[in-house]
Motif scaffolding. Structure first.
Motif, PDB file in Angstrom:
ATOM      1  N   GLN A  95       0.854  -1.191   0.000  1.00 38.91           N
ATOM      2  CA  GLN A  95       0.000   0.000   0.000  1.00 38.91           C
ATOM      3  C   GLN A  95       0.886   1.236   0.000  1.00 38.91           C
ATOM      4  O   GLN A  95       0.485   2.290  -0.466  1.00 38.91           O
ATOM      5  CB  GLN A  95      -0.893   0.008   1.241  1.00 38.91           C
ATOM      6  CG  GLN A  95      -2.118  -0.853   1.094  1.00 38.91           C
ATOM      7  CD  GLN A  95      -3.105  -0.593   2.209  1.00 38.91           C
ATOM      8  OE1 GLN A  95      -2.858  -0.921   3.353  1.00 38.91           O
ATOM      9  NE2 GLN A  95      -4.222   0.011   1.871  1.00 38.91           N
ATOM     10  N   ARG A 122      -6.839   7.949  -0.723  1.00 44.05           N
ATOM     11  CA  ARG A 122      -6.974   6.612  -0.162  1.00 44.05           C
ATOM     12  C   ARG A 122      -7.842   5.761  -1.053  1.00 44.05           C
ATOM     13  O   ARG A 122      -8.760   6.249  -1.680  1.00 44.05           O
ATOM     14  CB  ARG A 122      -7.616   6.695   1.210  1.00 44.05           C
ATOM     15  CG  ARG A 122      -6.705   7.172   2.292  1.00 44.05           C
ATOM     16  CD  ARG A 122      -7.536   7.320   3.540  1.00 44.05           C
ATOM     17  NE  ARG A 122      -6.742   7.681   4.687  1.00 44.05           N
ATOM     18  CZ  ARG A 122      -6.087   6.823   5.438  1.00 44.05           C
ATOM     19  NH1 ARG A 122      -6.110   5.553   5.133  1.00 44.05           N
ATOM     20  NH2 ARG A 122      -5.430   7.220   6.493  1.00 44.05           N
ATOM     21  N   GLU A 124      -9.493   3.070   0.183  1.00 41.26           N
ATOM     22  CA  GLU A 124     -10.394   2.277   1.007  1.00 41.26           C
ATOM     23  C   GLU A 124     -11.835   2.740   0.817  1.00 41.26           C
ATOM     24  O   GLU A 124     -12.090   3.718   0.137  1.00 41.26           O
ATOM     25  CB  GLU A 124     -10.007   2.395   2.487  1.00 41.26           C
ATOM     26  CG  GLU A 124      -8.769   1.593   2.848  1.00 41.26           C
ATOM     27  CD  GLU A 124      -7.597   2.477   3.220  1.00 41.26           C
ATOM     28  OE1 GLU A 124      -7.709   3.701   3.075  1.00 41.26           O
ATOM     29  OE2 GLU A 124      -6.568   1.918   3.636  1.00 41.26           O
ATOM     30  N   ARG A 193      -1.993   6.567  -1.770  1.00 34.50           N
ATOM     31  CA  ARG A 193      -2.016   5.295  -1.048  1.00 34.50           C
ATOM     32  C   ARG A 193      -2.695   4.265  -1.945  1.00 34.50           C
ATOM     33  O   ARG A 193      -3.819   4.466  -2.383  1.00 34.50           O
ATOM     34  CB  ARG A 193      -2.806   5.466   0.246  1.00 34.50           C
ATOM     35  CG  ARG A 193      -2.926   4.177   1.032  1.00 34.50           C
ATOM     36  CD  ARG A 193      -2.292   4.324   2.362  1.00 34.50           C
ATOM     37  NE  ARG A 193      -2.727   3.310   3.311  1.00 34.50           N
ATOM     38  CZ  ARG A 193      -1.887   2.546   3.996  1.00 34.50           C
ATOM     39  NH1 ARG A 193      -0.598   2.650   3.783  1.00 34.50           N
ATOM     40  NH2 ARG A 193      -2.325   1.686   4.871  1.00 34.50           N
ATOM     41  N   GLN A 194      -1.986   3.180  -2.212  1.00 32.44           N
ATOM     42  CA  GLN A 194      -2.487   2.158  -3.130  1.00 32.44           C
ATOM     43  C   GLN A 194      -3.456   1.219  -2.432  1.00 32.44           C
ATOM     44  O   GLN A 194      -3.575   1.215  -1.219  1.00 32.44           O
ATOM     45  CB  GLN A 194      -1.324   1.334  -3.678  1.00 32.44           C
ATOM     46  CG  GLN A 194      -0.263   2.159  -4.343  1.00 32.44           C
ATOM     47  CD  GLN A 194      -0.791   2.891  -5.549  1.00 32.44           C
ATOM     48  OE1 GLN A 194      -1.421   2.294  -6.403  1.00 32.44           O
ATOM     49  NE2 GLN A 194      -0.571   4.192  -5.607  1.00 32.44           N
ATOM     50  N   GLU A 195      -4.068   0.385  -3.224  1.00 35.08           N
ATOM     51  CA  GLU A 195      -4.869  -0.680  -2.651  1.00 35.08           C
ATOM     52  C   GLU A 195      -3.931  -1.798  -2.206  1.00 35.08           C
ATOM     53  O   GLU A 195      -2.832  -1.935  -2.742  1.00 35.08           O
ATOM     54  CB  GLU A 195      -5.820  -1.227  -3.706  1.00 35.08           C
ATOM     55  CG  GLU A 195      -7.256  -0.913  -3.420  1.00 35.08           C
ATOM     56  CD  GLU A 195      -8.143  -1.291  -4.580  1.00 35.08           C
ATOM     57  OE1 GLU A 195      -8.821  -2.305  -4.448  1.00 35.08           O
ATOM     58  OE2 GLU A 195      -8.134  -0.590  -5.605  1.00 35.08           O
ATOM     59  N   ARG A 196      -4.365  -2.585  -1.238  1.00 38.86           N
ATOM     60  CA  ARG A 196      -3.598  -3.749  -0.813  1.00 38.86           C
ATOM     61  C   ARG A 196      -3.402  -4.655  -2.023  1.00 38.86           C
ATOM     62  O   ARG A 196      -4.358  -4.972  -2.718  1.00 38.86           O
ATOM     63  CB  ARG A 196      -4.407  -4.454   0.273  1.00 38.86           C
ATOM     64  CG  ARG A 196      -3.670  -5.502   1.002  1.00 38.86           C
ATOM     65  CD  ARG A 196      -4.544  -6.000   2.130  1.00 38.86           C
ATOM     66  NE  ARG A 196      -3.851  -5.836   3.401  1.00 38.86           N
ATOM     67  CZ  ARG A 196      -2.843  -6.615   3.773  1.00 38.86           C
ATOM     68  NH1 ARG A 196      -2.428  -7.574   3.004  1.00 38.86           N
ATOM     69  NH2 ARG A 196      -2.245  -6.413   4.931  1.00 38.86           N
ATOM     70  N   SER A 201      -6.590  -7.200   4.938  1.00 34.98           N
ATOM     71  CA  SER A 201      -6.129  -6.302   5.989  1.00 34.98           C
ATOM     72  C   SER A 201      -6.125  -7.020   7.330  1.00 34.98           C
ATOM     73  O   SER A 201      -7.018  -7.796   7.632  1.00 34.98           O
ATOM     74  CB  SER A 201      -7.022  -5.075   6.065  1.00 34.98           C
ATOM     75  OG  SER A 201      -6.641  -4.306   7.185  1.00 34.98           O
TER      76      SER A 201
END
Ligand code: UDP
Ligand code: MG
Length: 335
Positions: A95, A122, A124, A193-196, A201
């Motif tokens: 991330q 973000r 999310e 901020r990247q995605e996982r 998580s």
């Protein structure tokens, strides 16, 4: 040398990607580097993968905890055993893209001691994003130090800062706050901020709440003050009410169709009792949160226990504050 500290907990899907990406970015950083991976009691194939990675590239060093001690403890251990002149903390799930490292290092080379990465965008879901935003703005407002908005653990710290953090006896280390508390020159670098990239998580809602409470309670006594202020306000209100009622009895006028000689009803009294006792319970709860933290700190238990290490030659057994258990003479792979 540059150290990259990566806490991992059940990241078997993400580790190969991380190894690949860091192996591309690492050599372009302009200095020698080491990656200190802290295996926070993973129960999947993370440990086995880390062994393979270490055998492939001995710049990757591995510390294993005897059980899951939590993200912040894993970072603290990584900081404690890293040797770099600059230490980067990043998550294993990509991330925090390794490509941002170069920008962090540029600022460090310009002379900044703490370079934190600020999340501009973000990935999310909306609810989580709003909660994060609320938390950071509360923390920013009530903390006794100036904690930047929307900066997570992804950051670069100079050796001087890391040395200070390492000697702090505090157990519940809230890194995002402590690195500001140390002072010196700070700067933020913005990134997406990247995605996982793989896996799920590890922060469940209760864990997130605990982290948020740690952040607020270890940097602010405002919740305690709030209870004092509520108490003062309620006392003031009840005294004024008593005065008003006495005046009412003396004058015996009709207010909202009622006179003091008539019954006023019990609903209002019951709801007032409920409100006030609820408030009292809440304030005791706030007090309890602080007491629990004091209790935790005074026990003085080690913040983590290391049950295995690969690639370190100077970790001595039994050193404070990171406690070691000696390897099992009857063999077996440590957890
Ligand atoms: N992590 C850890 N111990 C824990 C929970 C998480 O070491 O008890 C690590 C995890 O492997 C990851 C990093 O901390 O590298 C951040 O966790 P995660 O990505 O799950 O949190 P999120 O990004 O969702 O807040
Ligand atoms: Mg993550």
């Amino acid at each position: 040398m540059i150290s990259i500290v990566v806490p991992v907990y059940n990241e078997q899907e993400a580790l190969p990607l991380l190894f690949e990406r860091l192996s591309v970015v690492g050599p372009t950083l302009g200095d020698a580097y080491e990656v200190v991976v802290v295996n926070d009691g993973s129960s999947d194939s993370t440990a086995a993968q880390l062994k393979l990675i270490h055998e492939q590239d001995d710049r990757w060093k591995v510390l294993s905890f005897s059980r899951n001690f939590g993200h912040q403890a894993a970072i603290s251990a990584g900081l404690y055993y890293s040797r770099g002149d600059a230490v980067v903390v990043m998550d294993a799930d990509l991330q925090d893209p390794p490509e941002v490292l170069e920008r962090l290092l540029t600022k460090w080379r310009e002379g900044y001691e703490v370079v934190y990465a600020i999340r501009t965008n973000r990935k999310e879901n909306v609810l989580l994003r709003m909660t994060y935003k609320l938390f950071y703005s509360i923390l920013h407002r009530i903390a006794s130090i100036n904690i930047p908005l929307d900066a997570g653990d992804f950051c670069l710290m100079d050796r001087r800062v890391v040395d200070v953090l390492n000697v702090m006896p505090e157990r519940a280390k809230f890194l995002r706050g402590l690195r500001c508390w140390v002072g010196l020159r700070h700067i933020g670098v913005e990134y997406d901020r990247q995605e996982r990239q793989a896996g799920r998580s590890k922060y469940t809602l209760p864990r997130l709440i605990r982290l948020a409470l740690d952040g607020i309670l270890s940097f602010s006594v405002s919740p305690l003050r709030l209870s004092s202020w509520c108490g003062i306000g309620l006392c003031g209100a009840s005294v004024s009410l008593v005065i008003l009622i006495v005046i009412w009895w003396l004058t015996d006028v009709t207010v909202w169709g009622m006179r003091p000689s008539h019954s006023v009803g019990w609903t209002s009294i019951v709801s007032l009792i409920l409100l006030l006792s609820g408030l009292q319970m809440m304030m005791i709860g706030v007090l309890g949160e602080y007491v629990a933290r004091v209790f935790d700190e005074t026990k003085g238990r080690p913040p983590w226990i290391i049950s295995g290490a690969m690639g370190f030659d100077d970790v001595s057994y039994g050193t404070q504050p990171g406690w070691f258990v000696r390897p099992n003479p009857r063999g077996g792979t440590p957890k």
